[in-house]
Design an enzyme around this catalytic site. Structure first.
Site, mmCIF file in Angstrom:
data_model
loop_
_atom_site.group_PDB
_atom_site.id
_atom_site.type_symbol
_atom_site.label_atom_id
_atom_site.label_comp_id
_atom_site.label_asym_id
_atom_site.label_seq_id
_atom_site.Cartn_x
_atom_site.Cartn_y
_atom_site.Cartn_z
ATOM 1 N N GLY A 18 0.770 -1.158 0.120
ATOM 2 C CA GLY A 18 -0.037 0.025 -0.179
ATOM 3 C C GLY A 18 0.855 1.309 0.043
ATOM 4 O O GLY A 18 0.082 2.353 0.117
ATOM 5 N N SER A 20 2.713 2.521 -2.437
ATOM 6 C CA SER A 20 2.843 3.510 -3.645
ATOM 7 C C SER A 20 1.743 2.957 -4.688
ATOM 8 O O SER A 20 1.402 1.972 -4.453
ATOM 9 C CB SER A 20 4.364 3.392 -4.133
ATOM 10 O OG SER A 20 4.594 2.077 -4.803
ATOM 11 N N ASP A 68 8.435 -7.382 4.992
ATOM 12 C CA ASP A 68 8.695 -7.999 3.644
ATOM 13 C C ASP A 68 7.819 -9.100 3.593
ATOM 14 O O ASP A 68 8.075 -10.139 4.240
ATOM 15 C CB ASP A 68 10.343 -8.481 3.523
ATOM 16 C CG ASP A 68 10.580 -9.004 2.295
ATOM 17 O OD1 ASP A 68 9.848 -9.370 1.181
ATOM 18 O OD2 ASP A 68 11.843 -8.909 2.013
ATOM 19 N N SER A 147 -3.142 -8.876 -13.469
ATOM 20 C CA SER A 147 -2.680 -8.236 -14.516
ATOM 21 C C SER A 147 -3.070 -8.758 -15.972
ATOM 22 O O SER A 147 -3.481 -9.943 -16.007
ATOM 23 C CB SER A 147 -1.149 -7.880 -14.507
ATOM 24 O OG SER A 147 -0.955 -7.343 -15.609
ATOM 25 N N TYR A 160 7.003 -13.277 -13.811
ATOM 26 C CA TYR A 160 5.711 -12.427 -13.413
ATOM 27 C C TYR A 160 4.554 -12.720 -14.114
ATOM 28 O O TYR A 160 3.481 -12.978 -13.313
ATOM 29 C CB TYR A 160 6.141 -10.919 -13.828
ATOM 30 C CG TYR A 160 4.991 -9.879 -13.520
ATOM 31 C CD1 TYR A 160 4.711 -9.292 -12.243
ATOM 32 C CD2 TYR A 160 4.281 -9.207 -14.744
ATOM 33 C CE1 TYR A 160 3.942 -8.324 -12.136
ATOM 34 C CE2 TYR A 160 3.470 -8.455 -14.628
ATOM 35 C CZ TYR A 160 2.993 -7.785 -13.225
ATOM 36 O OH TYR A 160 2.215 -6.908 -12.850
#
Ligand SMILES: NC(=O)c1ccc[n+]([C@@H]2O[C@H](COP(=O)([O-])OP(=O)(O)OC[C@H]3O[C@@H](n4cnc5c(N)ncnc54)[C@H](O)[C@@H]3O)[C@@H](O)[C@H]2O)c1
Length: 253
Positions: A18, A20, A68, A147, A160
């Site tokens: 959260g 950026s 992390d 995505s 990714y």
């Protein structure tokens, strides 16, 4: 504010990544709805600055947790801390990722494992850590960030893309497992979203123009474009929706 969802008032919301970009816009979106928002990020300075700025303007202080997400024990400890401080988590947004470019011929096992840890593994383990408090509260909503990139045959980030495709499968499996406990799990597939970091690392005015050309809507999306769909999926308006993928890309796919 895109719309008001009174059910978020005083509700505990946890957002990963959260600090950026899209995650920061989502943190702000829930905080302005009156929710008690906590977020996890590895970026200390950005996270502290955001929490400080929003806490001056919102009903509840926004709480930043430096951790992390590759460290599963750290995830569990942070979730325990959030629940102890703010009450059961009713909304989880698994947003954090790292869209690092990597050359097919050069990917090592260590690189692959690290890339999966930062893009996929924490989506499962944060959901697992949060589920008991959602159960205790009678239900909840999880929104995962995938995505459209994995559908576009883009050659520059195989690990990714694999992780983002897996987020869709994980969403559907978790929806099946957690649905009987009134926990809904959906995901969002953003298209190109122009953020500060994307501008620093990958995007140029020319590449943005080329991407916008592929969209039906001829405007470059910014992080705010993802906030409304995320609030909607987490809200009672979407009470009958689970296991779904919402594409928010200005009309590329
Ligand atoms: N920006 C885009 O065009 C776009 C397109 C499609 C999907 N997405 C997805 O949307 C989400 C947000 O993307 P963004 O562009 O805002 O990214 P971003 O890089 O601006 O934000 C990601 C955040 O996650 C944090 N983070 C990364 N690794 C972490 C770790 N190990 N532990 C804790 N925090 C960590 C970063 O510090 C950062 O604040 C991601 O899941 C991304 O894959 C973005």
């Amino acid at each position: 504010m895109p719309a008001e969802f009174p059910e978020f008032r005083d509700r505990t919301v946890l957002v990963t990544g959260g600090g950026s970009g899209i995650g920061a816009a989502i943190v702000e979106g829930f905080a302005r709805q009156g929710a008690k928002v906590s977020f996890i990020d590895i970026a200390e300075a950005a996270g502290s600055a955001l929490a400080e700025r929003l806490s001056r303007e919102t009903t509840h202080p926004v709480s930043f947790h430096h951790a992390d997400l590759r460290d599963v024990e750290a995830i569990r400890a942070t979730v325990d801390h959030v629940v102890a401080a703010s009450g059961p988590i009713r909304v989880l947004v698994n947003n954090a990722a790292w869209d690092d470019r990597h050359e097919f011929d050069e990917v090592t096992e260590a690189y692959w494992d690290n890339n999966q840890a930062v893009n996929l593994r924490h989506v499962f383990f944060t959901s697992q850590a949060v589920a008991p408090s959602m159960r205790a509260a009678g239900g909840g909503a999880i929104v995962n960030m995938s995505s459209i990139a994995f559908k576009l045959n883009m050659g520059g980030f195989p690990s990714y893309a694999a992780a983002k495709a897996a987020v869709v499968g994980l969403t559907k499996s978790m929806a099946g497992r957690l649905g009987p406990e009134n926990i809904r799990v959906n995901c969002i597939l953003p298209g190109m979203v122009v953020t500060e970091r994307q501008m620093q690392l990958w995007l140029t005015e020319e590449s943005i123009a080329r991407s916008v050309e592929q969209q039906c809507l001829k405007v470059a999306l910014t992080a705010d474009a993802i906030v409304g769909p995320c609030l909607f999926l987490a809200s009672d308006c979407a009470a009958a929706m689970t296991a779904q993928s919402l594409i928010v890309d200005g009309g590329v796919l």
